[in-house]
Design an enzyme around this catalytic site. Structure first.
Site, PDB file in Angstrom:
ATOM      1  N   HIS A 109       0.789  -1.029   0.328  1.00  0.00           N
ATOM      2  CA  HIS A 109       0.226   0.074  -0.076  1.00  0.00           C
ATOM      3  C   HIS A 109       1.296   1.426   0.431  1.00  0.00           C
ATOM      4  O   HIS A 109       1.707   1.738   1.361  1.00  0.00           O
ATOM      5  CB  HIS A 109      -0.969  -0.184   1.443  1.00  0.00           C
ATOM      6  CG  HIS A 109      -1.798  -1.468   1.288  1.00  0.00           C
ATOM      7  ND1 HIS A 109      -2.778  -1.150   0.859  1.00  0.00           N
ATOM      8  CD2 HIS A 109      -2.052  -2.313   1.657  1.00  0.00           C
ATOM      9  CE1 HIS A 109      -3.285  -2.172   1.216  1.00  0.00           C
ATOM     10  NE2 HIS A 109      -2.528  -3.030   1.772  1.00  0.00           N
ATOM     11  N   ARG A 145      -0.038   4.154  -0.785  1.00  0.00           N
ATOM     12  CA  ARG A 145      -1.001   5.432  -0.112  1.00  0.00           C
ATOM     13  C   ARG A 145      -0.998   6.639  -0.896  1.00  0.00           C
ATOM     14  O   ARG A 145      -2.080   7.131  -0.899  1.00  0.00           O
ATOM     15  CB  ARG A 145      -0.578   5.916   0.868  1.00  0.00           C
ATOM     16  CG  ARG A 145      -0.178   4.756   2.119  1.00  0.00           C
ATOM     17  CD  ARG A 145      -1.514   4.529   2.371  1.00  0.00           C
ATOM     18  NE  ARG A 145      -1.420   2.933   4.099  1.00  0.00           N
ATOM     19  CZ  ARG A 145      -2.525   2.192   3.876  1.00  0.00           C
ATOM     20  NH1 ARG A 145      -3.565   1.985   3.301  1.00  0.00           N
ATOM     21  NH2 ARG A 145      -1.637   1.686   5.230  1.00  0.00           N
ATOM     22  N   ASP A 171      -9.030  -5.305  -1.825  1.00  0.00           N
ATOM     23  CA  ASP A 171      -8.708  -5.152  -1.041  1.00  0.00           C
ATOM     24  C   ASP A 171      -8.018  -4.442  -0.042  1.00  0.00           C
ATOM     25  O   ASP A 171      -8.534  -2.992  -0.298  1.00  0.00           O
ATOM     26  CB  ASP A 171      -6.658  -5.193  -0.515  1.00  0.00           C
ATOM     27  CG  ASP A 171      -6.424  -6.218   0.449  1.00  0.00           C
ATOM     28  OD1 ASP A 171      -5.842  -6.927   0.560  1.00  0.00           O
ATOM     29  OD2 ASP A 171      -5.106  -4.927   1.090  1.00  0.00           O
ATOM     30  N   HIS A 195      -2.419 -12.562   2.109  1.00  0.00           N
ATOM     31  CA  HIS A 195      -2.284 -12.855   3.235  1.00  0.00           C
ATOM     32  C   HIS A 195      -3.219 -13.362   4.733  1.00  0.00           C
ATOM     33  O   HIS A 195      -3.297 -13.567   4.420  1.00  0.00           O
ATOM     34  CB  HIS A 195      -2.340 -11.885   4.669  1.00  0.00           C
ATOM     35  CG  HIS A 195      -3.560 -10.505   3.985  1.00  0.00           C
ATOM     36  ND1 HIS A 195      -5.453 -11.338   3.790  1.00  0.00           N
ATOM     37  CD2 HIS A 195      -3.914  -9.144   3.667  1.00  0.00           C
ATOM     38  CE1 HIS A 195      -5.703 -10.223   3.603  1.00  0.00           C
ATOM     39  NE2 HIS A 195      -5.119  -8.850   3.382  1.00  0.00           N
ATOM     40  N   ASP A 255       2.593  -7.146   2.455  1.00  0.00           N
ATOM     41  CA  ASP A 255       1.677  -5.770   3.069  1.00  0.00           C
ATOM     42  C   ASP A 255       1.014  -4.960   3.366  1.00  0.00           C
ATOM     43  O   ASP A 255       1.601  -4.493   4.479  1.00  0.00           O
ATOM     44  CB  ASP A 255       0.814  -7.201   4.112  1.00  0.00           C
ATOM     45  CG  ASP A 255      -1.169  -6.259   3.675  1.00  0.00           C
ATOM     46  OD1 ASP A 255      -1.112  -4.920   3.549  1.00  0.00           O
ATOM     47  OD2 ASP A 255      -2.028  -6.578   4.949  1.00  0.00           O
ATOM     48  N   PRO A 314      -5.647  -0.762  11.569  1.00  0.00           N
ATOM     49  CA  PRO A 314      -4.581  -1.834  11.090  1.00  0.00           C
ATOM     50  C   PRO A 314      -3.596  -2.045   9.880  1.00  0.00           C
ATOM     51  O   PRO A 314      -3.417  -0.798   9.366  1.00  0.00           O
ATOM     52  CB  PRO A 314      -5.405  -2.936  10.703  1.00  0.00           C
ATOM     53  CG  PRO A 314      -6.539  -1.831   9.950  1.00  0.00           C
ATOM     54  CD  PRO A 314      -7.038  -1.063  10.590  1.00  0.00           C
TER      55      PRO A 314
END
EC number: 3.5.2.3
Length: 447
Positions: free
Chosen positions: A75, A77, A167, A247, A320, A338
Protein backbone atom coordinates in the site's frame (compact mmCIF):
# COMPACT_ATOMS: atom_id res chain seq x y z
CA UNK A 1 13.34 -22.55 -12.26
CA UNK A 2 11.39 -20.15 -14.46
CA UNK A 3 10.43 -21.43 -17.93
CA UNK A 4 12.29 -19.25 -20.43
CA UNK A 5 9.67 -19.99 -23.11
CA UNK A 6 6.70 -18.61 -21.14
CA UNK A 7 5.14 -15.56 -22.78
CA UNK A 8 3.47 -13.04 -20.46
CA UNK A 9 1.37 -9.97 -21.33
CA UNK A 10 3.41 -6.82 -21.77
CA UNK A 11 3.72 -4.23 -19.02
CA UNK A 12 3.23 -0.53 -19.42
CA UNK A 13 6.06 1.36 -21.12
CA UNK A 14 9.24 0.99 -19.08
CA UNK A 15 11.79 3.70 -18.47
CA UNK A 16 14.85 2.99 -20.64
CA UNK A 17 17.73 1.03 -19.16
CA UNK A 18 21.07 2.83 -18.78
CA UNK A 19 23.04 2.73 -22.03
CA UNK A 20 26.25 1.72 -20.32
CA UNK A 21 27.87 -1.18 -18.51
CA UNK A 22 27.97 -2.38 -14.91
CA UNK A 23 30.29 -4.92 -13.33
CA UNK A 24 29.05 -6.69 -10.20
CA UNK A 25 32.12 -8.34 -8.75
CA UNK A 26 32.72 -10.95 -6.07
CA UNK A 27 29.22 -12.36 -5.61
CA UNK A 28 27.82 -15.83 -4.97
CA UNK A 29 25.05 -16.44 -7.49
CA UNK A 30 22.14 -17.92 -5.49
CA UNK A 31 24.63 -18.33 -2.65
CA UNK A 32 26.28 -21.22 -4.49
CA UNK A 33 29.76 -22.10 -5.77
CA UNK A 34 32.67 -19.70 -5.77
CA UNK A 35 32.55 -15.89 -5.92
CA UNK A 36 32.22 -14.65 -9.48
CA UNK A 37 31.58 -11.51 -11.52
CA UNK A 38 28.41 -10.55 -13.36
CA UNK A 39 28.74 -8.16 -16.29
CA UNK A 40 25.69 -6.09 -17.28
CA UNK A 41 25.43 -4.23 -20.58
CA UNK A 42 22.50 -1.95 -21.46
CA UNK A 43 20.35 -3.40 -18.69
CA UNK A 44 20.90 -7.05 -19.61
CA UNK A 45 23.21 -9.67 -18.10
CA UNK A 46 25.90 -10.02 -20.77
CA UNK A 47 28.29 -12.43 -19.03
CA UNK A 48 28.79 -14.38 -15.84
CA UNK A 49 32.42 -14.91 -14.89
CA UNK A 50 35.56 -13.48 -16.37
CA UNK A 51 37.09 -10.02 -16.16
CA UNK A 52 35.44 -7.04 -17.83
CA UNK A 53 35.95 -3.31 -18.14
CA UNK A 54 32.81 -1.43 -17.14
CA UNK A 55 31.52 2.11 -16.73
CA UNK A 56 30.37 1.37 -13.19
CA UNK A 57 31.38 -1.25 -10.63
CA UNK A 58 29.77 -2.77 -7.55
CA UNK A 59 31.92 -4.76 -5.15
CA UNK A 60 29.66 -7.51 -3.88
CA UNK A 61 32.07 -8.38 -1.06
CA UNK A 62 31.16 -12.05 -1.27
CA UNK A 63 27.43 -11.37 -0.92
CA UNK A 64 24.60 -13.48 -2.30
CA UNK A 65 23.23 -12.43 -5.69
CA UNK A 66 19.51 -13.08 -6.17
CA UNK A 67 16.91 -12.02 -8.72
CA UNK A 68 15.24 -8.76 -7.68
CA UNK A 69 12.26 -9.33 -5.42
CA UNK A 70 8.62 -8.91 -6.44
CA UNK A 71 6.04 -7.90 -3.83
CA UNK A 72 2.47 -8.71 -4.83
CA UNK A 73 0.94 -6.70 -2.02
CA UNK A 74 1.86 -3.20 -0.85
CA UNK A 75 0.00 0.00 0.00
CA UNK A 76 1.84 3.09 -1.22
CA UNK A 77 -1.10 5.35 -0.26
CA UNK A 78 -0.89 7.57 -3.34
CA UNK A 79 -3.22 9.10 -4.37
CA UNK A 80 -4.98 10.34 -1.25
CA UNK A 81 -2.79 9.67 1.80
CA UNK A 82 0.53 11.15 0.80
CA UNK A 83 1.00 12.18 4.43
CA UNK A 84 1.75 8.52 5.26
CA UNK A 85 3.51 7.32 2.09
CA UNK A 86 4.11 8.35 -1.50
CA UNK A 87 5.15 6.47 -4.57
CA UNK A 88 8.57 8.09 -4.15
CA UNK A 89 9.09 7.10 -0.51
CA UNK A 90 7.54 3.68 -1.05
CA UNK A 91 9.79 3.08 -4.05
CA UNK A 92 12.82 4.03 -1.98
CA UNK A 93 11.73 1.59 0.74
CA UNK A 94 11.26 -1.09 -1.90
CA UNK A 95 14.71 -0.48 -3.37
CA UNK A 96 16.29 -0.72 0.08
CA UNK A 97 14.49 -4.02 0.58
CA UNK A 98 15.79 -5.52 -2.68
CA UNK A 99 12.53 -5.16 -4.60
CA UNK A 100 12.50 -4.37 -8.29
CA UNK A 101 8.71 -4.61 -8.70
CA UNK A 102 5.77 -4.06 -6.37
CA UNK A 103 2.00 -4.18 -6.77
CA UNK A 104 0.25 -1.32 -4.98
CA UNK A 105 -3.30 -1.95 -3.85
CA UNK A 106 -6.42 -0.16 -5.01
CA UNK A 107 -7.69 1.23 -1.70
CA UNK A 108 -6.50 4.74 -2.49
CA UNK A 109 -8.46 8.00 -2.64
CA UNK A 110 -9.83 8.01 -5.25
CA UNK A 111 -10.08 4.24 -5.59
CA UNK A 112 -7.99 2.69 -8.37
CA UNK A 113 -11.01 1.73 -10.46
CA UNK A 114 -10.35 3.81 -13.58
CA UNK A 115 -7.56 3.67 -16.17
CA UNK A 116 -6.54 7.30 -15.63
CA UNK A 117 -5.78 6.67 -11.95
CA UNK A 118 -3.81 3.50 -12.65
CA UNK A 119 -1.89 5.21 -15.45
CA UNK A 120 -0.95 8.08 -13.16
CA UNK A 121 0.51 5.65 -10.62
CA UNK A 122 2.37 3.68 -13.28
CA UNK A 123 3.90 6.73 -14.96
CA UNK A 124 4.91 8.28 -11.65
CA UNK A 125 6.65 5.07 -10.62
CA UNK A 126 8.56 4.94 -13.89
CA UNK A 127 9.57 8.59 -13.60
CA UNK A 128 10.91 8.00 -10.09
CA UNK A 129 12.78 4.99 -11.43
CA UNK A 130 13.58 3.10 -8.22
CA UNK A 131 11.13 0.25 -8.66
CA UNK A 132 8.42 -0.83 -11.09
CA UNK A 133 5.17 0.16 -9.34
CA UNK A 134 2.29 -1.84 -10.78
CA UNK A 135 -1.17 -0.52 -9.90
CA UNK A 136 -3.72 -3.08 -8.74
CA UNK A 137 -7.22 -2.35 -9.99
CA UNK A 138 -10.19 -2.69 -7.68
CA UNK A 139 -12.53 -5.61 -8.34
CA UNK A 140 -15.59 -3.45 -7.70
CA UNK A 141 -16.18 0.22 -8.32
CA UNK A 142 -15.39 2.29 -5.27
CA UNK A 143 -14.58 -0.90 -3.33
CA UNK A 144 -18.32 -1.09 -2.67
CA UNK A 145 -18.66 -4.77 -3.52
CA UNK A 146 -21.49 -4.25 -5.99
CA UNK A 147 -20.56 -3.30 -9.55
CA UNK A 148 -17.49 -4.69 -11.29
CA UNK A 149 -14.70 -2.41 -12.43
CA UNK A 150 -14.02 -2.40 -16.17
CA UNK A 151 -11.27 -5.03 -16.13
CA UNK A 152 -10.81 -4.84 -19.88
CA UNK A 153 -10.25 -1.09 -19.97
CA UNK A 154 -7.81 -1.32 -17.07
CA UNK A 155 -5.91 -4.23 -18.63
CA UNK A 156 -5.66 -2.43 -21.98
CA UNK A 157 -4.69 0.91 -20.44
CA UNK A 158 -1.15 2.22 -20.55
CA UNK A 159 -0.71 0.83 -17.03
CA UNK A 160 -1.53 -2.71 -18.30
CA UNK A 161 -3.25 -3.67 -15.04
CA UNK A 162 -2.94 -7.44 -14.50
CA UNK A 163 -4.24 -7.91 -10.96
CA UNK A 164 -7.50 -6.84 -9.32
CA UNK A 165 -8.34 -6.77 -5.62
CA UNK A 166 -10.63 -4.99 -3.19
CA UNK A 167 -7.96 -5.59 -0.53
CA UNK A 168 -8.93 -4.10 2.79
CA UNK A 169 -12.41 -5.33 1.99
CA UNK A 170 -13.66 -8.76 0.98
CA UNK A 171 -15.77 -9.37 -2.10
CA UNK A 172 -18.27 -11.20 0.05
CA UNK A 173 -21.24 -11.31 -2.34
CA UNK A 174 -20.85 -14.70 -4.06
CA UNK A 175 -22.62 -13.52 -7.21
CA UNK A 176 -20.24 -10.58 -7.57
CA UNK A 177 -17.24 -12.84 -6.97
CA UNK A 178 -18.54 -15.33 -9.54
CA UNK A 179 -18.91 -12.58 -12.14
CA UNK A 180 -15.44 -11.27 -11.33
CA UNK A 181 -13.87 -14.69 -11.88
CA UNK A 182 -15.76 -15.24 -15.13
CA UNK A 183 -14.89 -11.77 -16.43
CA UNK A 184 -11.24 -12.11 -15.44
CA UNK A 185 -10.87 -15.47 -17.16
CA UNK A 186 -11.41 -13.97 -20.59
CA UNK A 187 -8.45 -11.63 -20.28
CA UNK A 188 -6.14 -13.67 -18.04
CA UNK A 189 -5.99 -11.20 -15.18
CA UNK A 190 -5.63 -12.26 -11.56
CA UNK A 191 -8.31 -11.89 -8.90
CA UNK A 192 -6.80 -11.46 -5.42
CA UNK A 193 -9.18 -11.91 -2.51
CA UNK A 194 -9.01 -10.37 0.94
CA UNK A 195 -10.66 -13.32 2.68
CA UNK A 196 -12.80 -11.95 5.48
CA UNK A 197 -16.49 -12.46 6.17
CA UNK A 198 -17.14 -9.06 7.73
CA UNK A 199 -20.28 -10.32 9.45
CA UNK A 200 -17.98 -12.37 11.67
CA UNK A 201 -15.42 -9.60 12.28
CA UNK A 202 -17.56 -6.53 12.92
CA UNK A 203 -16.00 -4.63 15.80
CA UNK A 204 -13.16 -7.14 16.15
CA UNK A 205 -9.57 -6.00 16.58
CA UNK A 206 -7.58 -9.09 17.61
CA UNK A 207 -7.44 -12.83 17.04
CA UNK A 208 -10.28 -14.66 18.78
CA UNK A 209 -8.50 -16.61 21.48
CA UNK A 210 -7.49 -16.66 25.12
CA UNK A 211 -5.35 -13.55 24.89
CA UNK A 212 -8.04 -11.35 23.35
CA UNK A 213 -10.63 -12.62 25.85
CA UNK A 214 -8.36 -11.94 28.81
CA UNK A 215 -7.47 -8.46 27.55
CA UNK A 216 -11.04 -7.49 26.77
CA UNK A 217 -10.55 -7.23 23.00
CA UNK A 218 -13.29 -8.39 20.65
CA UNK A 219 -12.14 -11.50 18.82
CA UNK A 220 -11.64 -12.11 15.10
CA UNK A 221 -12.31 -15.82 14.43
CA UNK A 222 -10.36 -17.99 12.03
CA UNK A 223 -13.59 -19.02 10.31
CA UNK A 224 -14.04 -15.48 8.99
CA UNK A 225 -11.06 -16.12 6.72
CA UNK A 226 -11.45 -19.83 6.11
CA UNK A 227 -15.09 -19.67 5.02
CA UNK A 228 -14.20 -17.27 2.19
CA UNK A 229 -11.11 -19.29 1.19
CA UNK A 230 -13.12 -22.49 0.72
CA UNK A 231 -15.93 -20.67 -1.10
CA UNK A 232 -13.55 -19.01 -3.54
CA UNK A 233 -11.58 -22.22 -4.08
CA UNK A 234 -14.79 -23.96 -5.15
CA UNK A 235 -15.69 -21.03 -7.39
CA UNK A 236 -12.25 -21.18 -9.01
CA UNK A 237 -12.82 -24.90 -9.56
CA UNK A 238 -16.25 -24.44 -11.12
CA UNK A 239 -15.57 -21.30 -13.17
CA UNK A 240 -12.01 -22.10 -14.16
CA UNK A 241 -10.21 -18.89 -13.36
CA UNK A 242 -7.23 -18.27 -11.12
CA UNK A 243 -7.81 -16.87 -7.64
CA UNK A 244 -5.15 -15.62 -5.24
CA UNK A 245 -5.61 -15.50 -1.47
CA UNK A 246 -4.08 -12.46 0.19
CA UNK A 247 -2.25 -12.69 3.54
CA UNK A 248 -3.16 -16.23 4.64
CA UNK A 249 -3.10 -16.30 8.43
CA UNK A 250 -4.57 -19.51 9.83
CA UNK A 251 -3.76 -23.19 10.10
CA UNK A 252 -7.18 -23.94 8.64
CA UNK A 253 -6.49 -21.82 5.57
CA UNK A 254 -3.34 -23.87 5.01
CA UNK A 255 -5.37 -27.09 5.14
CA UNK A 256 -7.93 -25.71 2.71
CA UNK A 257 -5.24 -24.53 0.28
CA UNK A 258 -3.57 -27.93 0.44
CA UNK A 259 -6.87 -29.64 -0.36
CA UNK A 260 -7.65 -27.22 -3.20
CA UNK A 261 -4.26 -27.68 -4.83
CA UNK A 262 -4.57 -31.47 -4.53
CA UNK A 263 -7.77 -31.15 -6.58
CA UNK A 264 -6.01 -29.16 -9.29
CA UNK A 265 -7.86 -25.95 -8.45
CA UNK A 266 -6.02 -22.86 -9.82
CA UNK A 267 -5.48 -21.18 -6.46
CA UNK A 268 -2.39 -19.44 -5.07
CA UNK A 269 -1.68 -17.73 -1.78
CA UNK A 270 0.68 -15.36 -0.03
CA UNK A 271 1.87 -15.03 3.54
CA UNK A 272 3.39 -12.01 5.24
CA UNK A 273 6.61 -12.00 7.25
CA UNK A 274 4.66 -10.84 10.31
CA UNK A 275 2.18 -13.71 10.18
CA UNK A 276 5.11 -16.12 9.87
CA UNK A 277 6.94 -14.82 12.91
CA UNK A 278 4.66 -12.86 15.27
CA UNK A 279 1.74 -14.06 17.40
CA UNK A 280 -1.10 -12.65 19.47
CA UNK A 281 1.09 -12.87 22.56
CA UNK A 282 2.20 -9.36 21.57
CA UNK A 283 -1.25 -8.05 22.50
CA UNK A 284 -0.17 -7.86 26.14
CA UNK A 285 1.12 -4.31 25.69
CA UNK A 286 -1.98 -3.01 23.87
CA UNK A 287 0.51 -1.40 21.45
CA UNK A 288 -1.40 -0.73 18.24
CA UNK A 289 1.73 -1.31 16.15
CA UNK A 290 0.68 -4.96 16.51
CA UNK A 291 -2.79 -4.38 15.06
CA UNK A 292 -3.08 -5.78 11.56
CA UNK A 293 -5.70 -7.23 9.23
CA UNK A 294 -5.92 -10.21 9.41
CA UNK A 295 -4.78 -10.23 13.03
CA UNK A 296 -1.71 -11.91 14.44
CA UNK A 297 -2.76 -15.47 15.30
CA UNK A 298 -1.37 -18.17 17.60
CA UNK A 299 1.93 -20.02 17.41
CA UNK A 300 0.32 -23.08 15.82
CA UNK A 301 -0.91 -20.90 12.97
CA UNK A 302 2.55 -19.40 12.44
CA UNK A 303 4.12 -22.86 12.41
CA UNK A 304 1.57 -24.12 9.89
CA UNK A 305 2.26 -21.12 7.65
CA UNK A 306 6.01 -21.76 7.75
CA UNK A 307 5.56 -25.39 6.76
CA UNK A 308 3.15 -24.41 4.00
CA UNK A 309 5.61 -21.91 2.54
CA UNK A 310 8.36 -24.52 2.62
CA UNK A 311 6.31 -27.19 0.84
CA UNK A 312 4.71 -24.83 -1.70
CA UNK A 313 1.17 -24.91 -0.35
CA UNK A 314 1.63 -21.19 0.12
CA UNK A 315 3.35 -19.78 -2.93
CA UNK A 316 4.89 -16.45 -2.03
CA UNK A 317 5.93 -13.98 0.60
CA UNK A 318 4.19 -10.61 0.32
CA UNK A 319 4.73 -7.78 2.78
CA UNK A 320 1.29 -6.10 2.90
CA UNK A 321 3.40 -2.99 3.54
CA UNK A 322 0.87 -0.64 5.18
CA UNK A 323 2.21 2.73 6.38
CA UNK A 324 0.25 4.69 8.99
CA UNK A 325 0.91 7.98 10.71
CA UNK A 326 1.36 8.16 14.48
CA UNK A 327 -2.14 9.60 14.91
CA UNK A 328 -3.55 6.33 13.58
CA UNK A 329 -1.36 4.09 15.72
CA UNK A 330 -0.71 5.98 18.97
CA UNK A 331 -4.25 5.57 20.23
CA UNK A 332 -6.56 3.00 21.79
CA UNK A 333 -6.00 -0.43 20.26
CA UNK A 334 -9.62 -0.78 19.13
CA UNK A 335 -9.54 2.61 17.37
CA UNK A 336 -6.16 2.20 15.68
CA UNK A 337 -5.87 1.46 11.99
CA UNK A 338 -4.53 -1.99 11.06
CA UNK A 339 -1.26 -2.40 9.20
CA UNK A 340 2.51 -2.67 9.45
CA UNK A 341 5.55 -1.65 7.44
CA UNK A 342 7.26 -4.49 5.62
CA UNK A 343 9.36 -3.60 2.60
CA UNK A 344 12.63 -2.92 4.42
CA UNK A 345 12.54 -5.91 6.78
CA UNK A 346 11.04 -8.68 4.64
CA UNK A 347 14.24 -10.19 3.25
CA UNK A 348 15.97 -10.16 6.62
CA UNK A 349 13.04 -11.91 8.31
CA UNK A 350 12.86 -14.62 5.65
CA UNK A 351 16.61 -15.24 5.81
CA UNK A 352 16.66 -15.40 9.61
CA UNK A 353 13.57 -17.64 9.71
CA UNK A 354 14.49 -20.09 6.97
CA UNK A 355 18.08 -19.83 5.73
CA UNK A 356 19.94 -19.11 8.96
CA UNK A 357 18.06 -21.95 10.66
CA UNK A 358 18.90 -24.44 7.91
CA UNK A 359 15.27 -24.95 6.88
CA UNK A 360 15.88 -23.66 3.34
CA UNK A 361 18.53 -22.34 0.98
CA UNK A 362 18.88 -19.19 -1.11
CA UNK A 363 17.06 -20.78 -4.03
CA UNK A 364 14.03 -20.94 -1.76
CA UNK A 365 14.33 -17.21 -1.07
CA UNK A 366 14.50 -16.54 -4.81
CA UNK A 367 11.45 -18.73 -5.39
CA UNK A 368 9.11 -17.24 -2.79
CA UNK A 369 10.23 -13.61 -3.09
CA UNK A 370 10.91 -13.31 -6.82
CA UNK A 371 10.16 -16.19 -9.16
CA UNK A 372 6.70 -17.28 -7.99
CA UNK A 373 5.33 -13.75 -7.52
CA UNK A 374 6.38 -12.93 -11.09
CA UNK A 375 4.85 -16.16 -12.40
CA UNK A 376 1.55 -15.63 -10.60
CA UNK A 377 1.21 -12.05 -11.83
CA UNK A 378 2.39 -12.98 -15.36
CA UNK A 379 5.08 -10.33 -15.05
CA UNK A 380 7.70 -10.35 -17.83
CA UNK A 381 11.29 -9.44 -17.06
CA UNK A 382 11.01 -10.05 -13.32
CA UNK A 383 11.80 -13.19 -11.35
CA UNK A 384 14.01 -14.35 -14.18
CA UNK A 385 17.00 -16.68 -13.83
CA UNK A 386 20.38 -15.09 -13.23
CA UNK A 387 21.74 -15.99 -16.64
CA UNK A 388 23.21 -14.41 -19.73
CA UNK A 389 20.61 -12.60 -21.82
CA UNK A 390 18.24 -12.00 -18.90
CA UNK A 391 17.20 -8.56 -17.61
CA UNK A 392 19.49 -7.29 -14.86
CA UNK A 393 16.91 -7.09 -12.08
CA UNK A 394 19.03 -8.14 -9.13
CA UNK A 395 19.56 -7.89 -5.38
CA UNK A 396 22.76 -8.41 -3.39
CA UNK A 397 22.40 -9.67 0.17
CA UNK A 398 25.10 -9.58 2.83
CA UNK A 399 24.30 -12.76 4.80
CA UNK A 400 26.47 -11.69 7.71
CA UNK A 401 25.34 -8.08 8.05
CA UNK A 402 23.93 -7.58 11.55
CA UNK A 403 21.59 -4.63 11.85
CA UNK A 404 18.81 -3.36 14.09
CA UNK A 405 15.44 -2.29 12.73
CA UNK A 406 14.46 1.32 13.44
CA UNK A 407 11.44 2.96 11.87
CA UNK A 408 13.15 6.34 12.10
CA UNK A 409 15.87 5.09 9.75
CA UNK A 410 13.50 3.68 7.14
CA UNK A 411 12.94 5.31 3.76
CA UNK A 412 9.20 5.01 4.29
CA UNK A 413 7.40 8.11 5.53
CA UNK A 414 5.85 6.09 8.35
CA UNK A 415 7.55 4.31 11.24
CA UNK A 416 4.97 1.66 12.23
CA UNK A 417 7.19 -1.41 12.26
CA UNK A 418 6.48 -4.17 14.81
CA UNK A 419 10.16 -5.13 14.52
CA UNK A 420 11.46 -1.93 16.12
CA UNK A 421 14.69 -2.70 17.96
CA UNK A 422 14.94 -6.25 16.63
CA UNK A 423 18.34 -7.42 15.44
CA UNK A 424 18.66 -9.21 12.11
CA UNK A 425 21.60 -11.08 10.64
CA UNK A 426 21.26 -10.37 6.90
CA UNK A 427 20.62 -7.25 4.86
CA UNK A 428 20.19 -6.11 1.27
CA UNK A 429 23.17 -4.00 0.28
CA UNK A 430 22.46 -3.32 -3.41
CA UNK A 431 19.50 -3.45 -5.76
CA UNK A 432 19.70 -3.20 -9.55
CA UNK A 433 16.72 -2.43 -11.79
CA UNK A 434 17.43 -3.18 -15.46
CA UNK A 435 21.07 -2.24 -14.93
CA UNK A 436 20.33 0.87 -12.88
CA UNK A 437 21.62 0.82 -9.31
CA UNK A 438 18.64 1.81 -7.16
CA UNK A 439 20.18 0.94 -3.79
CA UNK A 440 23.90 1.13 -3.00
CA UNK A 441 25.43 0.19 0.32
CA UNK A 442 21.95 0.05 1.84
CA UNK A 443 20.95 3.53 0.67
CA UNK A 444 18.25 4.21 -1.91
CA UNK A 445 19.65 6.21 -4.82
CA UNK A 446 18.04 9.40 -6.09
CA UNK A 447 16.19 9.02 -9.35
Amino acid sequence: MVDSNTQYPETGALAPAPADSLLISNVLVYGEGEPTNVFVKDGVIAAIGGTHEADRTIDGNGGVLLPGFVDMHVHLREPGREDTETIATGSAAAAKGGFTAVFTMANTTPVMDQPVIAESVWFKGQNIGLCDVHPVGSITKGLEGKELTEFGMMARSEAKVRMFSDDGKCVDDPQVMRRALEYAKGMDVLIAQHAEDHRLTEGASAHEGENAARLGLRGWPRVAEESIVVRDAIMARDYGNRVHICHASTEGTVELLRWAKSQGIPITAEVTPHHLTLTDERLETYDAVNKVNPPLRESRDAEALKKALLDGTIDVVATDHAPHGSEDKCCEFENAKPGMLGLETSLSIIVDTFVATGLADWRFVARVMSERPAEITRLPGQGRPIAEGEPANLAIVDPGKTWTASGADFASKAENTPFEGQEFSAKVTHTVLRGKVTCADGVAQNA
